[in-house]
Design a protein around this motif. Structure first.
Motif, PDB file in Angstrom:
ATOM      1  N   SER A 220      15.611  22.973  -9.804  1.00 14.72           N
ATOM      2  CA  SER A 220      15.093  22.091  -8.769  1.00 14.72           C
ATOM      3  C   SER A 220      14.125  22.855  -7.880  1.00 14.72           C
ATOM      4  O   SER A 220      14.238  24.084  -7.728  1.00 14.72           O
ATOM      5  N   GLU A 221      13.176  22.113  -7.293  1.00 15.16           N
ATOM      6  CA  GLU A 221      12.167  22.708  -6.409  1.00 15.16           C
ATOM      7  C   GLU A 221      12.014  21.860  -5.147  1.00 15.16           C
ATOM      8  O   GLU A 221      12.194  20.642  -5.177  1.00 15.16           O
ATOM      9  N   LEU A 222      11.628  22.513  -4.077  1.00 11.68           N
ATOM     10  CA  LEU A 222      11.302  21.835  -2.816  1.00 11.68           C
ATOM     11  C   LEU A 222      10.079  22.502  -2.224  1.00 11.68           C
ATOM     12  O   LEU A 222      10.068  23.719  -2.031  1.00 11.68           O
ATOM     13  N   ARG A 223       9.054  21.702  -1.955  1.00 13.37           N
ATOM     14  CA  ARG A 223       7.816  22.239  -1.378  1.00 13.37           C
ATOM     15  C   ARG A 223       7.461  21.457  -0.119  1.00 13.37           C
ATOM     16  O   ARG A 223       7.319  20.233  -0.154  1.00 13.37           O
ATOM     17  N   TYR A 224       7.310  22.162   0.987  1.00 16.39           N
ATOM     18  CA  TYR A 224       6.897  21.547   2.244  1.00 16.39           C
ATOM     19  C   TYR A 224       5.370  21.425   2.268  1.00 16.39           C
ATOM     20  O   TYR A 224       4.656  22.288   1.756  1.00 16.39           O
ATOM     21  N   LYS A 225       4.883  20.344   2.893  1.00 19.11           N
ATOM     22  CA  LYS A 225       3.452  20.066   2.898  1.00 19.11           C
ATOM     23  C   LYS A 225       2.980  19.704   4.302  1.00 19.11           C
ATOM     24  O   LYS A 225       3.769  19.239   5.131  1.00 19.11           O
ATOM     25  N   PRO A 226       1.686  19.863   4.567  1.00 18.58           N
ATOM     26  CA  PRO A 226       1.156  19.506   5.884  1.00 18.58           C
ATOM     27  C   PRO A 226       1.082  17.994   6.081  1.00 18.58           C
ATOM     28  O   PRO A 226       1.113  17.226   5.117  1.00 18.58           O
ATOM     29  N   VAL A 231      -3.254   8.274   9.872  1.00 20.16           N
ATOM     30  CA  VAL A 231      -3.141   6.950   9.274  1.00 20.16           C
ATOM     31  C   VAL A 231      -1.912   6.825   8.388  1.00 20.16           C
ATOM     32  O   VAL A 231      -1.281   5.758   8.338  1.00 20.16           O
ATOM     33  N   TYR A 232      -1.545   7.918   7.672  1.00 20.30           N
ATOM     34  CA  TYR A 232      -0.371   7.899   6.807  1.00 20.30           C
ATOM     35  C   TYR A 232       0.398   9.206   6.956  1.00 20.30           C
ATOM     36  O   TYR A 232      -0.185  10.287   6.872  1.00 20.30           O
ATOM     37  N   GLU A 233       1.694   9.101   7.135  1.00 31.21           N
ATOM     38  CA  GLU A 233       2.527  10.292   7.205  1.00 31.21           C
ATOM     39  C   GLU A 233       2.703  10.893   5.812  1.00 31.21           C
ATOM     40  O   GLU A 233       2.897  10.167   4.836  1.00 31.21           O
ATOM     41  N   GLU A 234       2.630  12.219   5.705  1.00 27.81           N
ATOM     42  CA  GLU A 234       2.847  12.897   4.425  1.00 27.81           C
ATOM     43  C   GLU A 234       4.205  13.596   4.443  1.00 27.81           C
ATOM     44  O   GLU A 234       4.535  14.300   5.390  1.00 27.81           O
ATOM     45  N   ASN A 235       4.966  13.414   3.370  1.00 24.16           N
ATOM     46  CA  ASN A 235       6.304  13.987   3.271  1.00 24.16           C
ATOM     47  C   ASN A 235       6.326  15.178   2.328  1.00 24.16           C
ATOM     48  O   ASN A 235       5.356  15.448   1.609  1.00 24.16           O
ATOM     49  N   ASN A 236       7.447  15.882   2.325  1.00 22.20           N
ATOM     50  CA  ASN A 236       7.623  17.020   1.428  1.00 22.20           C
ATOM     51  C   ASN A 236       7.875  16.536   0.003  1.00 22.20           C
ATOM     52  O   ASN A 236       8.219  15.376  -0.234  1.00 22.20           O
ATOM     53  N   ALA A 237       7.709  17.435  -0.964  1.00 23.49           N
ATOM     54  CA  ALA A 237       7.862  17.099  -2.381  1.00 23.49           C
ATOM     55  C   ALA A 237       9.092  17.804  -2.953  1.00 23.49           C
ATOM     56  O   ALA A 237       9.363  18.969  -2.641  1.00 23.49           O
ATOM     57  N   HIS A 238       9.808  17.103  -3.830  1.00 21.40           N
ATOM     58  CA  HIS A 238      11.035  17.632  -4.424  1.00 21.40           C
ATOM     59  C   HIS A 238      11.110  17.198  -5.877  1.00 21.40           C
ATOM     60  O   HIS A 238      10.623  16.127  -6.244  1.00 21.40           O
ATOM     61  N   ASP A 239      11.685  18.032  -6.722  1.00 24.75           N
ATOM     62  CA  ASP A 239      11.908  17.627  -8.100  1.00 24.75           C
ATOM     63  C   ASP A 239      13.204  18.219  -8.645  1.00 24.75           C
ATOM     64  O   ASP A 239      13.730  19.193  -8.119  1.00 24.75           O
TER      65      ASP A 239
END
Length: 279
Positions: A220-226, A231-239
């Motif tokens: 599994s991976e977790l990557r935080y993003k800016p 206009v749109y909130e950006e969330n972190n990515a996970h797999d």
């Protein structure tokens, strides 16, 4: 997505080549690593006296009908330097029907110290530094309209990887941790910087993988993003991923992905499938 760098125990290298899986798979920006994040490993099976590399193709879809197709190539030079190139084509689904965004990425990675596999008598991980130059071919279409400031940008990162042999009930454990300095919106697919923030910030990424056998890896991976666009909130990515090595030179990775909000759609979960040829 993932990758697996190295987890084999008793596999003899062929003609001086590195062990099975020691070049990982390829992440969406083209570097050797997991699907979401670069790892400290160098692409391919080349030793310190050889040149290796990889070719890959990735397809991902989310419940909002967003589709991502990425192709690329990476060269590993003497298990020390990696250079990579990729193009991602992002289909906008019914958000903007029939349209897509193309993102080109050129990457370079340098292993600066340590060896993730062979230095088992030390807790010191393999450490690499890297940079990825990204160019958005369709910036003026959607990203600029959303408030992105630039069509191109450079991500900088420090990656660490360490394999622990037999760490979990006899199974090999691979741990990775990164720090990224970036302004990219959705990895650069929505441009760089924004009206909310237009400066570099450092974000972490972590992953863990277990080699279930000589041919199967799960992790599994977790990557935080800016979050640069108001206009749109950006969330972190996970797999959560599983990789199969049917042959020394071939790997297939499938994954469940959770990318959070993308543009005007929340809860963008979906799947990912990637094939890779290593040499």
């Amino acid at each position: 997505m993932a990758t697996l760098t190295m987890l084999t125990t008793p596999m003899l290298a062929h003609a001086g080549d590195r062990l099975l899986a020691t070049g990982g798979v390829t992440q969406i920006e083209g570097s050797a690593g997991g699907g979401l994040m670069p790892w400290a490993v160098i692409s391919g099976y080349g030793t310190d006296k050889q040149i290796g590399g990889s070719l890959f193709y990735t397809h991902a879809e989310t419940r909002g009908d967003f589709k991502l197709n990425t192709t690329g190539v990476a060269l590993g030079l003497f298990n020390r330097v990696e250079v990579s190139a990729s193009q991602a084509r992002f289909g906008l689904g019914d958000t903007v029907p029939g349209e897509h965004i193309r993102l080109n990425t050129l990457g370079v990675k340098l292993r600066v110290l340590g060896d993730a596999i062979y230095e088992q008598d030390s807790w010191l991980p393999q450490v690499s530094i890297g940079a990825q130059y990204k160019y958005n071919e369709d910036f003026d279409f959607v990203p600029k309209a959303l408030g992105a400031k630039d069509r191109s940008g450079v991500d900088y990162y420090v990656a660490t990887s360490k394999l622990f042999l037999g760490a979990i009930n006899g199974y090999n454990l691979l741990l990775n941790a990164n720090l990224h300095a970036t302004k990219a919106n959705q990895f650069g697919l929505l441009g760089f910087g924004g009206d909310k923030r237009d400066s570099y910030r450092v974000y972490p990424a972590v992953s863990a993988a277990v080699m279930l056998s000589d041919n199967w890896l799960v992790g599994s991976e977790l990557r935080y993003k800016p979050d640069n666009l108001s206009v749109y909130e950006e969330n972190n990515a996970h797999d959560i991923f599983m990789t199969w090595f049917p042959h020394r030179n071939v790997s297939v990775t499938g994954a469940y992905i959770d990318l959070g909000r993308i543009a005007n759609k929340d809860n963008q979960t979906g799947w990912y499938l990637s094939g890779q040829i290593n040499y």
